[in-house]
Design a protein around this motif. Structure first.
Motif, PDB file in Angstrom:
ATOM      1  N   GLU A   1      -9.138   3.946   6.470  1.00 26.45           N
ATOM      2  CA  GLU A   1      -9.043   2.931   5.411  1.00 26.45           C
ATOM      3  C   GLU A   1     -10.150   3.228   4.409  1.00 26.45           C
ATOM      4  OE1 GLU A   1      -7.098  -0.136   5.505  1.00 26.45           O
ATOM      5  OE2 GLU A   1      -5.970   0.643   7.234  1.00 26.45           O
ATOM      6  N   ASN A  31     -11.425   3.622   0.322  1.00 28.39           N
ATOM      7  CA  ASN A  31     -11.046   3.198  -1.033  1.00 28.39           C
ATOM      8  C   ASN A  31     -10.718   4.369  -1.933  1.00 28.39           C
ATOM      9  OD1 ASN A  31     -11.369   0.541  -0.448  1.00 28.39           O
ATOM     10  ND2 ASN A  31     -13.567   0.542  -0.976  1.00 28.39           N
ATOM     11  N   CYS A  36       0.831  -1.224   0.000  1.00 31.89           N
ATOM     12  CA  CYS A  36       0.000   0.000   0.000  1.00 31.89           C
ATOM     13  C   CYS A  36       0.857   1.263   0.000  1.00 31.89           C
ATOM     14  CB  CYS A  36      -0.926   0.000   1.212  1.00 31.89           C
ATOM     15  SG  CYS A  36      -2.081  -1.360   1.165  1.00 31.89           S
ATOM     16  N   PRO A  86      -4.964   2.456  -1.066  1.00 34.97           N
ATOM     17  CA  PRO A  86      -5.402   1.080  -1.317  1.00 34.97           C
ATOM     18  C   PRO A  86      -4.469   0.428  -2.339  1.00 34.97           C
ATOM     19  CG  PRO A  86      -7.202   2.669  -1.589  1.00 34.97           C
ATOM     20  CD  PRO A  86      -5.957   3.469  -1.452  1.00 34.97           C
TER      21      PRO A  86
END
Ligand SMILES: Cc1ncc(COP(=O)(O)O)c(C=O)c1O
Length: 366
Positions: free
Chosen positions: A211, A213, A84, A238
Motif C-alpha cells: 500500500e 502512495n 483503486c 491509490p
C-alpha cells in the motif's frame, strides 16, 4: 503544409513480435507455431469465448466508461476496493494513461535500457524524456543504478517484473529495498503482465501486497487469460491517482465485448491452472534443453526465456532457420540485444517439436 511535430517525425512505427505474420497470409501463418509473442498457447479462456458469443447483440450500445461490472469483478477477484482500479484496452493503453496523467513533455521517465517496448513507444510519442539504465551483465535490473538515475525532472520509474524480453525477475527483497529508496514524489509503475506465472515463485513480489502512495501496479489479460486479441488491461493504485487516470483515459475502453470476456475469464480458474501447469512444464523443458546444448539463457520466470548467441548474425540465422522449419521466435535487435532471442513456451506438443527443430538449427550454426 501540415506541420509534423519533431518528436512525431522521428517516431518509428511499433513492430510486434509477430513480424512474420505481416509478411504472409493468415492461412500460411496458422501453419507456423508462434513462440514470439508470449501469448497463451492454449488459446483463450473458453468462458471468455462463451461470454463474447452471448454478448454479440450488445455491440450497438456504448460501453459504460467506468466499466463497473469489470471493475467490480476485478475488485472481488483481487480483494481490492473498486475505486483503486482502472481498466483499459490492454496494459499498453494504461501505460499511456499513466504517462499522460503524471508527466508533461520533457520530464524524465526512468526505465531499463531493455524492457517492454510499449513503455518506450508511449514515452516517445508523448515526448517524454526516457532515461535508460543498462541491465546488469546477467540481464537483471540494476536497481541501484535506477535509483541513481532519478533526477529533479524524474516523475516515473517504470519496472516490468519479470522483465520482458529477459524474463528476469527482481525478487521481493530487492523490490522492497528499492521502494524504500525511491523518493515519495516519484511514481513507480510496476508492470506485472506475467504475474500468473512469476507469482508461483516464493520470492516474487506481488505488487498488490504493497500500500504505497507512489505505486501503480499493472496487470493484463493478454497473457495467462489468453485475451491478447481483445485488449484488456487494468491497474491498481491509490484512489487519488486512479481518479486522475480516469481524467485522461479514453472513455469507452475496454470495448463492450472485451469487458464481458474479461469478467468471464477472471472466474475461469480451471483455465488458469492448466495454463500455469503447461507453462511450467514446457518452459522448464526449453531451459533444460538450452543448458544441455550449452546455450546461455536466462532463468525466465514468466512464460519465456531469452537465449544469448555469439553475435547478431548468428541470432538472425537462428531465427531464420527456425522459421524455415515452422517456428517463429523473436530476435531482440529492437530491444538493443541483437545477439539474443526470446522464445515463449508452447503446448506440450509444440515445445517438444520446437526442441527438435532448435537442435537441428544449432547443429547447422556450428
Ligand atoms: C511487460 C509487459 N507489459 C505489458 C504488455 C502489454 O500487454 P497488453 O497486451 O495488455 O497491452 C506486455 C506485452 O507483451 C508486456 O510484456
Amino acid at each position: 503544409m501540415i506541420h509534423i511535430p519533431d518528436h512525431i517525425r522521428v517516431l518509428k512505427p511499433y513492430k510486434s513480435g509477430n513480424q512474420v505474420g505481416k509478411q504472409i497470409s493468415r492461412e500460411a501463418f496458422k501453419q507456423l507455431v508462434n513462440l514470439a509473442s508470449n501469448e497463451n498457447p492454449l488459446g483463450a479462456s473458453p468462458l471468455a469465448i462463451e461470454a463474447i458469443k452471448n454478448s454479440v447483440e450488445e455491440i450497438s450500445v456504448y460501453p459504460n466508461p467506468s466499466a463497473p461490472d469489470l471493475v467490480n469483478a476485478i475488485a472481488k477477484h483481487f480483494n481490492k476496493p473498486p475505486e483503486c482500479i482502472i481498466t483499459g484496452s490492454g496494459s499498453d493503453s494504461i501505460i499511456a494513461d499513466v504517462f499522460k496523467a503524471f508527466t508533461v513533455e520533457g520530464q524524465d521517465i526512468v526505465m531499463a535500457d531493455a524492457t517492454f517496448i510499449g513503455a518506450f513507444v508511449n514515452a516517445n510519442k508523448l515526448n517524454r524524456n526516457i532515461v535508460k539504465v543498462p541491465l546488469k551483465k546477467d540481464y537483471s535490473y540494476d536497481l541501484k543504478a535506477m535509483l541513481k538515475a532519478i533526477g529533479r525532472s524524474t516523475r516515473i520509474v517504470y519496472l516490468a517484473n519479470p522483465n520482458n524480453p529477459t524474463g528476469v525477475m527482481a525478487t521481493k527483497s530487492e523490490f522492497e529495498e528499492f521502494m524504500k529508496e525511491v523518493p515519495s514524489d516519484v511514481l513507480v509503475v510496476l508492470d506485472e503482465a506475467y504475474y500468473a506465472y512469476s507469482g508461483e515463485y516464493d520470492d516474487c513480489p506481488n505488487g498488490l501486497d504493497y500500500e504505497c502512495n507512489n505505486l501503480i501496479v499493472l496487470r493484463t489479460m493478454s497473457k495467462s487469460y489468453g485475451l491478447a486479441g481483445i485488449r484488456v488491461g487494468f491497474a491498481f493504485g491509490p484512489k487519488e491517482l486512479i481518479d486522475y487516470m480516469y481524467r485522461v483515459k479514453l472513455p469507452f475502453e475496454p470495448n463492450i465485448l472485451a469487458q464481458k470476456a474479461a469478467v468471464a475469464a477472471l472466474d475461469d480458474s480451471e483455465f488458469i491452472v492448466k495454463t500455469i501447469d503447461t507453462n511450467k512444464r514446457n518452459l522448464t523443458k526449453l531451459k533444460v534443453f538450452f543448458s544441455k546444448v550449452g546455450i546461455k539463457h536466462t532463468d525466465g520466470k514468466a512464460n519465456f526465456t531469452m537465449i544469448e548467441l555469439k553475435d547478431g548474425d548468428t541470432a538472425n540465422k537462428f531465427a531464420a532457420e527456425s522459421l524455415e522449419q515452422g517456428f517463429v521466435v523473436r530476435p531482440l535487435g529492437m530491444f538493443g540485444l541483437p545477439n539474443c532471442i526470446r522464445i515463449n513456451s508452447g503446448t506440450d506438443e509444440q515445445t517438444d517439436r520446437a526442441i527438435k527443430v532448435f537442435e537441428n538449427v544449432i547443429a547447422k550454426l556450428k
